[in-house]
Design a protein around this motif. Structure first.
Motif, PDB file in Angstrom:
ATOM      1  N   LYS A  68       0.832  -1.211   0.000  1.00 11.30           N
ATOM      2  CA  LYS A  68       0.000   0.000   0.000  1.00 11.30           C
ATOM      3  C   LYS A  68       0.863   1.257   0.000  1.00 11.30           C
ATOM      4  O   LYS A  68       0.553   2.240  -0.663  1.00 11.30           O
ATOM      5  N   GLU A  69       1.938   1.234   0.760  1.00 11.97           N
ATOM      6  CA  GLU A  69       2.849   2.381   0.825  1.00 11.97           C
ATOM      7  C   GLU A  69       3.516   2.625  -0.534  1.00 11.97           C
ATOM      8  O   GLU A  69       3.646   3.770  -0.975  1.00 11.97           O
ATOM      9  N   ILE A  70       3.919   1.545  -1.193  1.00  8.59           N
ATOM     10  CA  ILE A  70       4.543   1.659  -2.514  1.00  8.59           C
ATOM     11  C   ILE A  70       3.538   2.217  -3.525  1.00  8.59           C
ATOM     12  O   ILE A  70       3.872   3.086  -4.333  1.00  8.59           O
ATOM     13  N   GLU A  71       2.314   1.724  -3.478  1.00  6.83           N
ATOM     14  CA  GLU A  71       1.262   2.227  -4.374  1.00  6.83           C
ATOM     15  C   GLU A  71       0.982   3.705  -4.125  1.00  6.83           C
ATOM     16  O   GLU A  71       0.827   4.486  -5.068  1.00  6.83           O
ATOM     17  N   ALA A  72       0.929   4.099  -2.866  1.00  7.25           N
ATOM     18  CA  ALA A  72       0.677   5.505  -2.530  1.00  7.25           C
ATOM     19  C   ALA A  72       1.822   6.390  -3.017  1.00  7.25           C
ATOM     20  O   ALA A  72       1.584   7.486  -3.538  1.00  7.25           O
ATOM     21  N   ALA A  73       3.037   5.916  -2.870  1.00  7.86           N
ATOM     22  CA  ALA A  73       4.191   6.677  -3.353  1.00  7.86           C
ATOM     23  C   ALA A  73       4.118   6.859  -4.861  1.00  7.86           C
ATOM     24  O   ALA A  73       4.359   7.949  -5.388  1.00  7.86           O
ATOM     25  N   ALA A  74       3.779   5.784  -5.564  1.00  9.19           N
ATOM     26  CA  ALA A  74       3.670   5.855  -7.027  1.00  9.19           C
ATOM     27  C   ALA A  74       2.590   6.844  -7.441  1.00  9.19           C
ATOM     28  O   ALA A  74       2.786   7.643  -8.365  1.00  9.19           O
ATOM     29  N   ALA A  75       1.467   6.824  -6.757  1.00 16.08           N
ATOM     30  CA  ALA A  75       0.361   7.724  -7.084  1.00 16.08           C
ATOM     31  C   ALA A  75       0.747   9.186  -6.877  1.00 16.08           C
ATOM     32  O   ALA A  75       0.260  10.068  -7.588  1.00 16.08           O
ATOM     33  N   ASP A  76       1.644   9.424  -5.911  1.00 15.52           N
ATOM     34  CA  ASP A  76       2.076  10.785  -5.617  1.00 15.52           C
ATOM     35  C   ASP A  76       3.361  11.171  -6.350  1.00 15.52           C
ATOM     36  O   ASP A  76       3.902  12.249  -6.124  1.00 15.52           O
ATOM     37  N   GLY A  77       3.857  10.267  -7.203  1.00 11.66           N
ATOM     38  CA  GLY A  77       5.075  10.553  -7.956  1.00 11.66           C
ATOM     39  C   GLY A  77       6.341  10.551  -7.110  1.00 11.66           C
ATOM     40  O   GLY A  77       7.328  11.198  -7.443  1.00 11.66           O
ATOM     41  N   ILE A  78       6.327   9.819  -6.026  1.00 15.33           N
ATOM     42  CA  ILE A  78       7.463   9.772  -5.105  1.00 15.33           C
ATOM     43  C   ILE A  78       8.364   8.596  -5.447  1.00 15.33           C
ATOM     44  O   ILE A  78       7.891   7.481  -5.640  1.00 15.33           O
ATOM     45  N   GLY A  84      20.055   0.131  -1.815  1.00 16.44           N
ATOM     46  CA  GLY A  84      20.480  -0.272  -3.144  1.00 16.44           C
ATOM     47  C   GLY A  84      19.379  -0.409  -4.168  1.00 16.44           C
ATOM     48  O   GLY A  84      19.629  -0.786  -5.305  1.00 16.44           O
ATOM     49  N   VAL A  85      18.142  -0.129  -3.797  1.00 14.50           N
ATOM     50  CA  VAL A  85      17.016  -0.221  -4.719  1.00 14.50           C
ATOM     51  C   VAL A  85      16.455   1.175  -4.934  1.00 14.50           C
ATOM     52  O   VAL A  85      16.213   1.897  -3.973  1.00 14.50           O
ATOM     53  N   VAL A  86      16.285   1.559  -6.200  1.00 17.49           N
ATOM     54  CA  VAL A  86      15.632   2.822  -6.523  1.00 17.49           C
ATOM     55  C   VAL A  86      14.343   2.476  -7.247  1.00 17.49           C
ATOM     56  O   VAL A  86      14.337   1.722  -8.222  1.00 17.49           O
ATOM     57  N   TRP A  87      13.224   3.011  -6.751  1.00 20.29           N
ATOM     58  CA  TRP A  87      11.942   2.694  -7.368  1.00 20.29           C
ATOM     59  C   TRP A  87      11.088   3.946  -7.435  1.00 20.29           C
ATOM     60  O   TRP A  87      11.009   4.686  -6.468  1.00 20.29           O
ATOM     61  N   PRO A  88      10.409   4.229  -8.493  1.00 18.15           N
ATOM     62  CA  PRO A  88      10.545   3.534  -9.781  1.00 18.15           C
ATOM     63  C   PRO A  88      11.794   4.005 -10.499  1.00 18.15           C
ATOM     64  O   PRO A  88      12.283   5.091 -10.258  1.00 18.15           O
ATOM     65  N   ARG A  89      12.290   3.159 -11.361  1.00 14.05           N
ATOM     66  CA  ARG A  89      13.432   3.528 -12.179  1.00 14.05           C
ATOM     67  C   ARG A  89      12.978   4.588 -13.159  1.00 14.05           C
ATOM     68  O   ARG A  89      11.853   4.558 -13.629  1.00 14.05           O
ATOM     69  N   THR A  90      13.870   5.500 -13.468  1.00 15.92           N
ATOM     70  CA  THR A  90      13.528   6.545 -14.413  1.00 15.92           C
ATOM     71  C   THR A  90      14.289   6.340 -15.713  1.00 15.92           C
ATOM     72  O   THR A  90      15.252   5.576 -15.774  1.00 15.92           O
ATOM     73  N   SER A  91      13.873   7.035 -16.738  1.00 13.36           N
ATOM     74  CA  SER A  91      14.555   6.938 -18.028  1.00 13.36           C
ATOM     75  C   SER A  91      15.830   7.772 -17.999  1.00 13.36           C
ATOM     76  O   SER A  91      16.109   8.499 -17.063  1.00 13.36           O
ATOM     77  N   ALA A  92      16.624   7.677 -19.055  1.00 14.61           N
ATOM     78  CA  ALA A  92      17.841   8.457 -19.237  1.00 14.61           C
ATOM     79  C   ALA A  92      18.884   8.162 -18.166  1.00 14.61           C
ATOM     80  O   ALA A  92      19.694   9.009 -17.825  1.00 14.61           O
TER      81      ALA A  92
END
Length: 95
Positions: A68-78, A84-92
């Motif tokens: 739920k926390e991951i989903e909320a972060a994604a919805a808020d663009g966080i 060692g893990v970066v989520w979500p990965r970005t382009s470029a």
């Protein structure tokens, strides 16, 4: 737990684990996902983890709050950075 990030978020959501205990859990169990599968008695075998911390880790691992926390972060663009893990990965190549 479905992603590499989810166990790390679950451990963080326990509110009881800092960098030292995080590393001790990995050293003892081999990985965060394996630590989160452990029972309270097994968690208490890790140096620095007593009943309260073991219960908090056990509860966080089974609560579903990490997803739920991951989903909320994604919805808020966080972006989430965790051990060692970066989520979500970005382009470029930025993450």
């Amino acid at each position: 737990m479905s992603s590499a990030l989810e166990p790390l978020v679950a451990l963080n959501l326990s509110g009881m684990v800092g960098a030292v205990l995080h590393q001790r859990l990995i050293d003892h169990f081999g990985s965060v996902p394996q630590a989160l599968q452990a029972g309270v008695a097994d968690l208490k075998r890790v140096q620095g983890i007593g009943e309260v911390t073991a219960q908090a880790i056990h509860k966080a691992a089974r609560s579903g709050s990490a997803a739920k926390e991951i989903e909320a972060a994604a919805a808020d663009g966080i972006r989430i950075l965790a051990h060692g893990v970066v989520w979500p990965r970005t382009s470029a190549g930025r993450g």
